[in-house]
Design an enzyme around this catalytic site. Structure first.
Site, PDB file in Angstrom:
ATOM      1  N   GLY A 149      27.297  30.169  47.944  1.00  0.00           N
ATOM      2  CA  GLY A 149      26.238  29.413  47.280  1.00  0.00           C
ATOM      3  C   GLY A 149      25.827  28.197  48.082  1.00  0.00           C
ATOM      4  O   GLY A 149      26.663  27.503  48.662  1.00  0.00           O
TER       5      GLY A 149
ATOM      6  N   THR B  13      35.074  33.448  49.800  1.00  0.00           N
ATOM      7  CA  THR B  13      34.849  34.898  49.831  1.00  0.00           C
ATOM      8  C   THR B  13      34.362  35.372  51.205  1.00  0.00           C
ATOM      9  O   THR B  13      33.512  34.733  51.823  1.00  0.00           O
ATOM     10  CB  THR B  13      33.824  35.290  48.755  1.00  0.00           C
ATOM     11  OG1 THR B  13      34.340  34.921  47.486  1.00  0.00           O
ATOM     12  CG2 THR B  13      33.535  36.779  48.772  1.00  0.00           C
TER      13      THR B  13
ATOM     14  N   GLU C 182      34.922  33.728  40.615  1.00  0.00           N
ATOM     15  CA  GLU C 182      36.119  33.021  40.130  1.00  0.00           C
ATOM     16  C   GLU C 182      37.224  33.996  39.730  1.00  0.00           C
ATOM     17  O   GLU C 182      38.081  33.679  38.914  1.00  0.00           O
ATOM     18  CB  GLU C 182      35.773  32.102  38.953  1.00  0.00           C
ATOM     19  CG  GLU C 182      34.812  30.981  39.304  1.00  0.00           C
ATOM     20  CD  GLU C 182      35.407  29.927  40.207  1.00  0.00           C
ATOM     21  OE1 GLU C 182      36.632  29.730  40.175  1.00  0.00           O
ATOM     22  OE2 GLU C 182      34.648  29.310  40.970  1.00  0.00           O
TER      23      GLU C 182
END
Length: 646
Positions: A212, A173, A452
């Site tokens: 993350g 992303t 996702e």
């Protein structure tokens, strides 16, 4: 006057809900019901039998039990009163504890994917931040190395991934690109003189965002970037890029910032990444589907950029499978809490004999259709997991996994979010307390609809597949069903088939009409996104009903009545929600539509004596039900002097 008073008393008596006796019963026993009118009684069933049937993975019972026992360690006890830094440290320590146990391993990801899925589901029940942090490390970074890399990458990285020596991130992303991964701006330019790739962030919109593990702990990142060789563009590829040194310091030519405090998942250290002409060795390209030779020549067995990209992202579909199954578990957990509380909590009624709130139709109408839908969705999710874990997938299996994972991730995560909102309201002020888990689940799992793949975008993939099937003559058109046997499974399935069939034909007609007058495909697709979204949902609801009915046929005679009750309520409540569509498009007669609408109240009444037994049959281990309001005597859970060290 006295006669009028007696009449008013009589009317009020009829308005009051039915009496429940023994409402202080344990969480394993449904209270007895006394009804004004006889109802069809659902025979008792063995809760362990239904629990096993819903789980449907008996060979993994010991695997799950081992992990459940491990998660009883005090380090995994629930905690709520922490700041962001404390959350992150607790999540890190929990992650290391899991990794050191050896209960989850990247080496097993391909060998036994079902074990991995079930293990991650349990971690999600224990602590969503823990499952997401480890999911980024294993399911995303590790999976990229495993399934996009080749033997040289496996030998170099897998052992260090399995031991947390190399904590990983997943750099897909960007600030300017999320769902449109093929549009990412980060570049990887090959320098054949040094045999290196130069990773660069050309603009602030190209910064990697929401990554993350990036803010604090990640040392390497699987970076999605546009590959250029000698000025020629070869599409998106994935590279292993170091972002931190072993001592935790930031790697050269890398900039990192923290995404900061979020709506939920405070234990996950999401961060932002910039690459300033960061050089990495040629071998850091994950080269399963495309490779660059030392001289700069490009080698691939898939010449098409689009097909090559599709092959690269296909192995990553497991994240959607896991979101769907974990979201369903969250719905089950929240319904266990809310239903137990609803049978124990009393409000209004005659003096000294207040009535359990589950007796009120407004409560039943909000909760019972959610129970039915949760039971129904259990079966297509189980089927999705089975085909995802199939070791020798056929091309049809691969296609089914993609379509099913896209659609079920969207529908189940929306169902979970709707369920959490309803149970929060049904539990009143207690639903607002972090101790009772619902608020925490709401905040931590809100992101399910986005990561996702955005749910609306995923449903477009489902609709596109159906449209292609129709245009190629492989789609069976279904006519409307004007029957009246609304609790007949064949009637129900045909209704859902007709809705899906009508929507795909409508979509095809609208797009072809637009093309005939010169409107481009992109514009006509955008003009019909409402139909497209409805079609994707309709497909998932149709396969849900079909797989639910197939499961009912295979169930024992003891389980069939309660499963049929859930199927009937699922069908009637879904049709009621979409009744305008059915009536406006002649999918049902007016008489049948009214009959279905009226059946919802009756079916809720039929479920009233057994709803507590149904949720207590859900395959959610009791050790993950911490909420005080879900305990046998919730009043005692709030006695003076009892402190919860959360």
């Amino acid at each position: 006057m006295e006669q009028n008073y007696d009449r008013i008393k009589s009317i009020i008596a009829h308005l009051l809900p039915l009496e429940i006796s023994n409402t202080n019963a344990s969480v394993d026993a449904a209270p007895a019901i006394t009804a004004e009118k006889p109802r069809a009684q659902i025979p008792k069933w063995n809760k362990d039998e239904l629990r096993d049937y819903l789980e449907s993975n008996p060979s993994y019972k010991q695997v799950k039990q081992n992990l459940q026992n491990f998660l009883k360690d005090p380090i995994f006890a629930p905690k709520y009163n922490m700041n962001c830094e404390q959350w992150r440290e607790v999540t890190l320590q929990r992650s290391i504890k899991v990794i050191n146990s050896g209960l989850i391993s990247l080496a097993e990801f391909n060998r036994d994917p079902m074990k991995y899925l079930l293990s991650m589901e349990l971690l999600n029940l224990s602590d969503p931040s823990l499952s997401v942090k480890l999911g980024v490390h294993f399911s995303l970074f590790g999976n990229a190395v495993l399934n996009l890399g080749t033997e040289k990458h496996h030998l170099k990285y897998i052992k260090d991934i399995d031991t947390w020596k190399l904590p990983g991130c997943f750099g897909m992303t960007e600030l300017g690109h999320g769902s449109n991964v093929q549009g990412v701006e980060t570049t990887a330019t090959y320098d054949k003189d040094t045999q290196e790739f130069i990773i660069n962030t050309p603009s602030d919109s190209a910064q990697k965002f929401w990554i993350g593990n990036a803010a604090l702990h990640g040392q390497a990142c699987a970076v999605f970037a546009q590959l250029y060789i000698g000025g020629v563009h070869y599409g998106v590829h994935v590279f292993v890029v170091p972002i931190r040194n072993a001592d935790g310091s930031t790697a050269t030519n890398v900039r990192i910032m923290d995404n900061g405090y979020k709506l939920g998942l405070q234990g996950v250290d999401n961060g932002r990444l910039w690459f300033d002409n960061k050089r990495i060795p040629r071998d850091n390209l994950l080269n399963k589907f495309g490779d660059v030779m030392p001289d700069g020549s490009y080698v691939t067995s898939i010449p098409s950029k689009n097909k090559r990209f599709g092959s690269m992202v296909a192995p990553l579909v497991g994240g959607r499978v896991l979101i769907a199954s974990s979201a369903l578990n969250a719905a089950k957990l929240s319904l266990i809490i809310a239903i137990r509380y609803a049978y124990a909590r009393r409000q209004f009624g005659s003096k000294g004999n207040e009535i359990p709130i589950i007796q009120y139709l407004t409560h039943q109408r909000r909760l019972f259709p959610l129970i039915a839908a949760t039971v129904a969705l259990n079966f297509p999710v189980l089927q999705l997991k089975q085909i995802y874990c199939e070791p020798n997938k056929t091309p049809q299996n691969v296609k089914d996994v993609h379509i099913w994972a896209s659609g079920l991730k969207a529908v189940v995560s929306w169902h979970k979010t709707h369920t959490l909102q309803q149970v929060r309201e049904c539990c009143g002020g207690q639903g607002f307390s972090a101790f009772n888990q619902i608020a925490t689940l709401k905040s931590d799992l809100e992101i399910d609809m986005t990561y996702e793949g955005d749910n609306h975008v995923l449903l477009q993939q489902v609709a596109k597949n159906l449209l292609v099937e129709l245009q190629k003559g492989r789609y069976t058109v279904t006519l409307p069903n004007h029957g009246v046997k609304i609790q007949n499974s064949d009637f129900q399935i045909q209704c859902f088939k007709w809705r899906e069939s009508h929507l795909v034909q409508t979509l095809s007609s609208k797009i072809m009409s637009a093309l005939d007058v010169g409107v481009g495909l992109e514009h006509s697709w955008n003009d019909n996104l409402d139909v497209i979204t409805a079609l994707g949902k309709a497909y998932i609801e149709r396969i849900t009903l079909e797989y639910f009915q197939a499961a009912i046929k295979k169930a024992s005679a003891n389980l069939q009545p309660v499963l049929e009750l859930c199927r009937n309520l699922y069908f009637s409540s879904r049709v009621e929600n979409d009744l305008g569509f059915f009536l406006c498009n002649d999918g049902l007669t007016h008489e049948t539509g009214l009959k279905i609408q009226e059946s919802v109240n009756k079916l809720c009444g039929d479920m009233l004596p057994v709803a507590l037994d149904i949720v207590n049959s859900f395959d959610i281990p009791e050790q993950f039900v911490h909420a005080p309001i879900a305990k046998p005597d919730y009043i005692q859970e709030f006695r003076y002097g009892l402190e919860r060290n959360y």
